[in-house]
Design an enzyme around this catalytic site. Structure first.
Site, PDB file in Angstrom:
ATOM      1  N   PRO A  24       0.854  -1.274  -0.116  1.00 15.94           N
ATOM      2  CA  PRO A  24      -0.226  -0.102  -0.011  1.00 15.94           C
ATOM      3  C   PRO A  24       0.806   1.271   0.105  1.00 15.94           C
ATOM      4  O   PRO A  24       1.754   1.425   0.879  1.00 15.94           O
ATOM      5  CB  PRO A  24      -0.819  -0.175   1.227  1.00 15.94           C
ATOM      6  N   GLU A  25       0.507   1.943  -1.096  1.00 17.29           N
ATOM      7  CA  GLU A  25       1.227   3.487  -0.909  1.00 17.29           C
ATOM      8  C   GLU A  25       0.033   4.273  -1.088  1.00 17.29           C
ATOM      9  O   GLU A  25      -1.182   3.870  -0.838  1.00 17.29           O
ATOM     10  CB  GLU A  25       1.895   3.756  -2.145  1.00 17.29           C
ATOM     11  N   HIS A  85      -3.113 -14.677   9.350  1.00 21.49           N
ATOM     12  CA  HIS A  85      -2.863 -13.191   9.369  1.00 21.49           C
ATOM     13  C   HIS A  85      -3.738 -12.192   9.640  1.00 21.49           C
ATOM     14  O   HIS A  85      -3.937 -10.990   9.513  1.00 21.49           O
ATOM     15  CB  HIS A  85      -1.794 -12.633   8.309  1.00 21.49           C
TER      16      HIS A  85
END
Length: 271
Positions: free
Chosen positions: A2-3, A91
């Site tokens: 993610p940016e 996760h």
DNA sequence: AAATTCTCCTGAAGGC
DNA sequence: TGCCTTCAGGAGAATT
């Protein structure tokens, strides 16, 4: 990974579904992220309403009347909305449960963070020294040129520095430098005013394109509805080492700058 | 003060 | 097939 465009995509994706929802229950299975998740949110949040949902840098902010939930996705994190929660897998570290929907935080590498702030978010230590948003008018050629003059660090490192401008990670730094025709290892202070102007425009253009495409899905990025982003199809240099430059066909090179892969064209990106 | 390196973590990929 | 090694990467912390 993610940016800014990916975080923006997620932010937009959860705004409506979570609008004015009341927190019912918080389930923390793994509190050890970049920093421990404050357990206090389990008691604090239930019964209160979700207010504005926004983004600052790569942080997602969920405001409430009692404080702000700060969520960072690190590099492998994502958020998914579920009408009915599936069984948690390895996760799936946190579930924010509402009456008819749940928000699940999943992060294999656990570089992300979930924090809680009861003060003005702008006074939070994480936000205190952040530079301007790249898509705002505060981020312009004049600002950037002034900020970079006399700096010896590589131009790529400089634009990835959140004190200078937020939200520009490795992918978009490489893409913007290619578009602007600047060698990523060039000393920031040596980049000409004209090149800085091009770079500033390139950063904005690339980020906008990526937001429009719903972000970049490399391995596992998915929006809150589970859909991938499509910007990967528009990448010009990132991940294309040894492949021909899309402009001049020269094989792209990869150099390591500050421990980060930096792919560039030795012909198009002058030194 | 500024610049660079270290660190957290795990999945994927490559080597043997 | 499977074990071992290496690498990627956001960004604060530590070090130079």
């Amino acid at each position: 990974m993610p940016e800014l465009p990916e975080v923006e995509t997620i932010c937009r994706g959860i705004q409506k579904p979570l609008q004015a929802k009341i927190f019912k229950k918080i389930i923390i299975r793994q509190p050890q992220l970049r920093w421990p998740i404050p357990k206090s949110i389990c008691k604090l949040l239930p019964g209160i309403e979700v207010g504005d949902i926004s983004r600052r840098a790569k942080y997602l902010l969920l405001q409430t009347s009692r404080g702000t939930l700060i969520i960072h996705l690190g590099m492998s994190g994502y958020l998914r909305l579920h009408p009915i929660l599936p069984k948690a897998t390895k996760h799936d570290h946190v579930d924010f449960v509402f009456n008819d929907i749940s928000l699940r935080y999943t992060d294999p590498r656990r570089f992300g963070a979930i924090l809680w702030s009861e003060d003005d978010i702008n006074n939070h230590p994480l936000f205190l020294h952040l530079g301007p948003e790249p898509l705002s008018s505060d981020f312009n050629a004049r600002y950037l040129f002034n900020k970079l003059k006399n700096k010896k660090t590589a131009i790529k490192t400089a634009i990835m520095n959140s004190q200078i401008v937020v939200g520009v990670g490795n992918i978009y730094a490489a893409e913007a430098l290619f578009l602007a025709g600047i060698y990523p290892g060039e000393s920031a202070g040596d980049v000409t005013q004209l090149q800085i102007t091009k770079l500033c425009q390139a950063i904005k253009k690339k980020l906008k394109q990526a937001i429009k495409a719903g972000g970049t899905t490399l391995k596992d990025f998915q929006a809150s509805d589970g859909k991938p982003g499509y910007f990967a199809q528009q990448l010009t240099v990132y991940g294309r080492e040894t492949k021909p430059c899309l402009i001049c066909q020269t094989p792209l090179k990869n150099i390591i700058i500050n421990q980060r892969a930096s792919v560039y064209c030795s012909t198009c990106q002058s030194r």
